[in-house]
Enzyme design. Sequence first.
Site, PDB file in Angstrom:
ATOM      1  N   LYS A 187       0.855  -1.193   0.000  1.00 22.90           N
ATOM      2  CA  LYS A 187       0.000   0.000   0.000  1.00 22.90           C
ATOM      3  C   LYS A 187       0.877   1.224   0.000  1.00 22.90           C
ATOM      4  O   LYS A 187       1.813   1.322   0.794  1.00 22.90           O
ATOM      5  CB  LYS A 187      -0.889  -0.005   1.265  1.00 22.90           C
ATOM      6  CG  LYS A 187      -1.821   1.183   1.355  1.00 22.90           C
ATOM      7  CD  LYS A 187      -3.104   0.936   0.615  1.00 22.90           C
ATOM      8  CE  LYS A 187      -3.899   2.179   0.338  1.00 22.90           C
ATOM      9  NZ  LYS A 187      -3.492   2.911  -0.890  1.00 22.90           N
ATOM     10  N   GLN A 215       7.280   3.752   3.836  1.00 19.45           N
ATOM     11  CA  GLN A 215       5.860   3.375   3.902  1.00 19.45           C
ATOM     12  C   GLN A 215       5.650   2.101   4.734  1.00 19.45           C
ATOM     13  O   GLN A 215       4.614   1.933   5.368  1.00 19.45           O
ATOM     14  CB  GLN A 215       5.333   3.176   2.468  1.00 19.45           C
ATOM     15  CG  GLN A 215       3.826   3.307   2.327  1.00 19.45           C
ATOM     16  CD  GLN A 215       3.346   4.748   2.223  1.00 19.45           C
ATOM     17  OE1 GLN A 215       3.952   5.548   1.535  1.00 19.45           O
ATOM     18  NE2 GLN A 215       2.266   5.078   2.900  1.00 19.45           N
ATOM     19  N   LYS A 238       5.452   3.339   8.332  1.00 21.56           N
ATOM     20  CA  LYS A 238       4.299   4.227   8.495  1.00 21.56           C
ATOM     21  C   LYS A 238       3.006   3.411   8.536  1.00 21.56           C
ATOM     22  O   LYS A 238       2.158   3.592   9.400  1.00 21.56           O
ATOM     23  CB  LYS A 238       4.262   5.203   7.309  1.00 21.56           C
ATOM     24  CG  LYS A 238       3.167   6.245   7.388  1.00 21.56           C
ATOM     25  CD  LYS A 238       2.923   6.939   6.054  1.00 21.56           C
ATOM     26  CE  LYS A 238       4.139   7.628   5.496  1.00 21.56           C
ATOM     27  NZ  LYS A 238       3.809   8.497   4.340  1.00 21.56           N
ATOM     28  N   LYS A 278       5.276   1.753  -3.108  1.00 17.60           N
ATOM     29  CA  LYS A 278       5.193   3.107  -3.664  1.00 17.60           C
ATOM     30  C   LYS A 278       5.448   3.020  -5.160  1.00 17.60           C
ATOM     31  O   LYS A 278       6.096   2.077  -5.619  1.00 17.60           O
ATOM     32  CB  LYS A 278       6.287   3.993  -3.040  1.00 17.60           C
ATOM     33  CG  LYS A 278       6.043   5.476  -3.192  1.00 17.60           C
ATOM     34  CD  LYS A 278       5.123   5.993  -2.110  1.00 17.60           C
ATOM     35  CE  LYS A 278       4.722   7.423  -2.304  1.00 17.60           C
ATOM     36  NZ  LYS A 278       4.029   7.943  -1.122  1.00 17.60           N
ATOM     37  N   GLY A 283      -2.752   8.329  -4.215  1.00 24.06           N
ATOM     38  CA  GLY A 283      -2.099   9.533  -4.717  1.00 24.06           C
ATOM     39  C   GLY A 283      -0.847   9.901  -3.938  1.00 24.06           C
ATOM     40  O   GLY A 283      -0.548   9.331  -2.885  1.00 24.06           O
ATOM     41  N   ASP A 284      -0.098  10.833  -4.481  1.00 26.55           N
ATOM     42  CA  ASP A 284       1.050  11.474  -3.822  1.00 26.55           C
ATOM     43  C   ASP A 284       1.279  12.748  -4.654  1.00 26.55           C
ATOM     44  O   ASP A 284       0.335  13.228  -5.307  1.00 26.55           O
ATOM     45  CB  ASP A 284       2.275  10.537  -3.824  1.00 26.55           C
ATOM     46  CG  ASP A 284       3.404  11.023  -2.904  1.00 26.55           C
ATOM     47  OD1 ASP A 284       3.316  10.812  -1.692  1.00 26.55           O
ATOM     48  OD2 ASP A 284       4.375  11.640  -3.394  1.00 26.55           O
ATOM     49  N   THR A 328      -4.561  13.573   5.177  1.00 21.75           N
ATOM     50  CA  THR A 328      -3.143  13.735   5.551  1.00 21.75           C
ATOM     51  C   THR A 328      -2.960  15.035   6.333  1.00 21.75           C
ATOM     52  O   THR A 328      -2.310  15.062   7.384  1.00 21.75           O
ATOM     53  CB  THR A 328      -2.235  13.690   4.307  1.00 21.75           C
ATOM     54  OG1 THR A 328      -2.606  12.567   3.529  1.00 21.75           O
ATOM     55  CG2 THR A 328      -0.778  13.583   4.695  1.00 21.75           C
ATOM     56  N   ASN A 337      -2.250  19.157  -1.764  1.00 16.82           N
ATOM     57  CA  ASN A 337      -3.270  18.476  -0.964  1.00 16.82           C
ATOM     58  C   ASN A 337      -2.954  18.521   0.535  1.00 16.82           C
ATOM     59  O   ASN A 337      -3.816  18.886   1.343  1.00 16.82           O
ATOM     60  CB  ASN A 337      -3.401  17.029  -1.448  1.00 16.82           C
ATOM     61  CG  ASN A 337      -4.304  16.208  -0.561  1.00 16.82           C
ATOM     62  OD1 ASN A 337      -3.852  15.552   0.370  1.00 16.82           O
ATOM     63  ND2 ASN A 337      -5.599  16.281  -0.810  1.00 16.82           N
ATOM     64  N   SER A 362      -6.811   5.785   3.783  1.00 19.19           N
ATOM     65  CA  SER A 362      -6.853   4.863   2.645  1.00 19.19           C
ATOM     66  C   SER A 362      -7.217   3.461   3.137  1.00 19.19           C
ATOM     67  O   SER A 362      -7.987   2.741   2.487  1.00 19.19           O
ATOM     68  CB  SER A 362      -5.486   4.801   1.953  1.00 19.19           C
ATOM     69  OG  SER A 362      -5.313   5.896   1.089  1.00 19.19           O
TER      70      SER A 362
END
Length: 449
Positions: free
Chosen positions: A93, A114, A117, A129, A168-169, A212, A243, A380
Amino acid sequence: MSFQNQTLAQLMDKVIQKNPAELEFHQAVEEVLLSLEPVLERHPEYIAAGIVERLVEPERIVMFRVSWVDDQNKVQVNRGFRVQFNSAIGPYKGGLRFHPSVNAGIIKFLGFEQIFKNSLTSLPMGGGKGGCDFDPKGKSDGEVMRFCQSFMTELQRHIGPDTDVPAGDIGVGAREIGFMYGQYKRLRNEFTGVLTGKGLTYGGSLVRTQATGYGLCYFTEEMLQAKGKSFNGSTVVISGSGNVAIYATEKAYQLGAKVVALSDSSGYIYDPQGVNLDTVVRIKEVERKRIKEYVQFHSHAEYHEGCSGIWNIPCDIALPCATQNELDGDAAKTLVANGCYAVAEGANMPSTPDAVEVFLQNKVLYGPAKAANAGGVATSGLEMSQNSMRYSWTFEEVDAKLKDIMVNIYKNASTVAKEYGYEDNLVVGANIAGFLKVANAMLAQGVAY
Ligand code: NDP
Ligand code: 2IT
């Protein structure tokens, strides 16, 4: 800081040798390995099982050509990536980044971080990622659509709701997720939760857009309150105007703060009266223009070219929300000299190692990215749960769960830091807390899982 533990020092050398020129990846790995020294002293079984050696090697990397046709009928070629780093605790993820700077080293640093996290969120998600060196800036909607479709035509072979769930990123928002979801569905004939950050009409979760930035402020408020402080009445500087920055600004205002600066990759605005968020949203999200336009609508505000000057603005709290290594040691010293007492990271790895050292030495309350910006991926995870249930929670329900998760991440990271003799060091606390769950899952699953 330098390594005391020889096994870790040798492993770090090997990572540098095996992944030459991937500086961001080296930086992210070094920070985690340094934090793990006290854990490995207590738990030699992790060394015996080669846990850390396995952790720094991605399970799989896919690199692929993305060709598409621009508005002038010219063929364009970009390079796409998906790094499936670790699936010990759940399907891979993590977001997709579309930015001209994207390369293997950047996607690997993001995928590596990630893992920890996602573990901290307490939800069952592995680390991954992806992205592409495509630049959405200046492209028409048609070009972005054709690019996204081509990108997904290859990516779809490697992902799935129980395998790998991108989101997204930087450079990937609602528009790009929509185009990619449409293409996945066309090719696979499946309506599943294969992406998160989807629109609300086709399986998206309420609060994911805000998550976020909101989560960053929930985490920061918890960190502040533990030391008798709060956002209320404070002056805040936030970098970026995408964002994460936009919704961090919104929540900081709701918590009683005044946000006096925002930026983009060209420069920053300083509005001593407090930035007007409606103007920023219209310029950056609706019109996709530059932040410098802001001063046309608010003539008392200032615009300065270049990003780094934003850290010279005196503030109580700084929230870097743009990109990696945007805040260096000198900027950190300036923040401290100007009385800044809290820094929490909305972006991934925005502070250089020198800057982190300055924060820790000066007892600045410092919330590292893995902990502080985990609200996006946590929500998410909540979107995945809702998709599996074919059900949706209300805004208030998702927001309450997000807040709960962020408060718990703070508590977990600070408790673990104390337990290992690093009280108030949330870098060590977050890295160890994130690591332990993944390491134990890897131990349980054996070597060739
Ligand atoms: P957006 O694309 O929405 O916004 C990115 C912002 O950062 C823009 O203001 C952009 O300026 C600025 N920026 C991007 N690259 C650079 C650069 N090289 N130098 C200076 N400024 C730059 O992305 P997000 O807000 O989603 O992401 C921001 C950060 O937060 C990233 O580090 C991302 O990895 C991280 N993050 C995002 C999450 C999410 O859910 N979206 C979750 C957790 C972390 P410009 O408009 O000029 O390009
Ligand atoms: O860095 C991140 O955590 C993200 N870009 C969000 C990832 C996600 O899967 O929501």
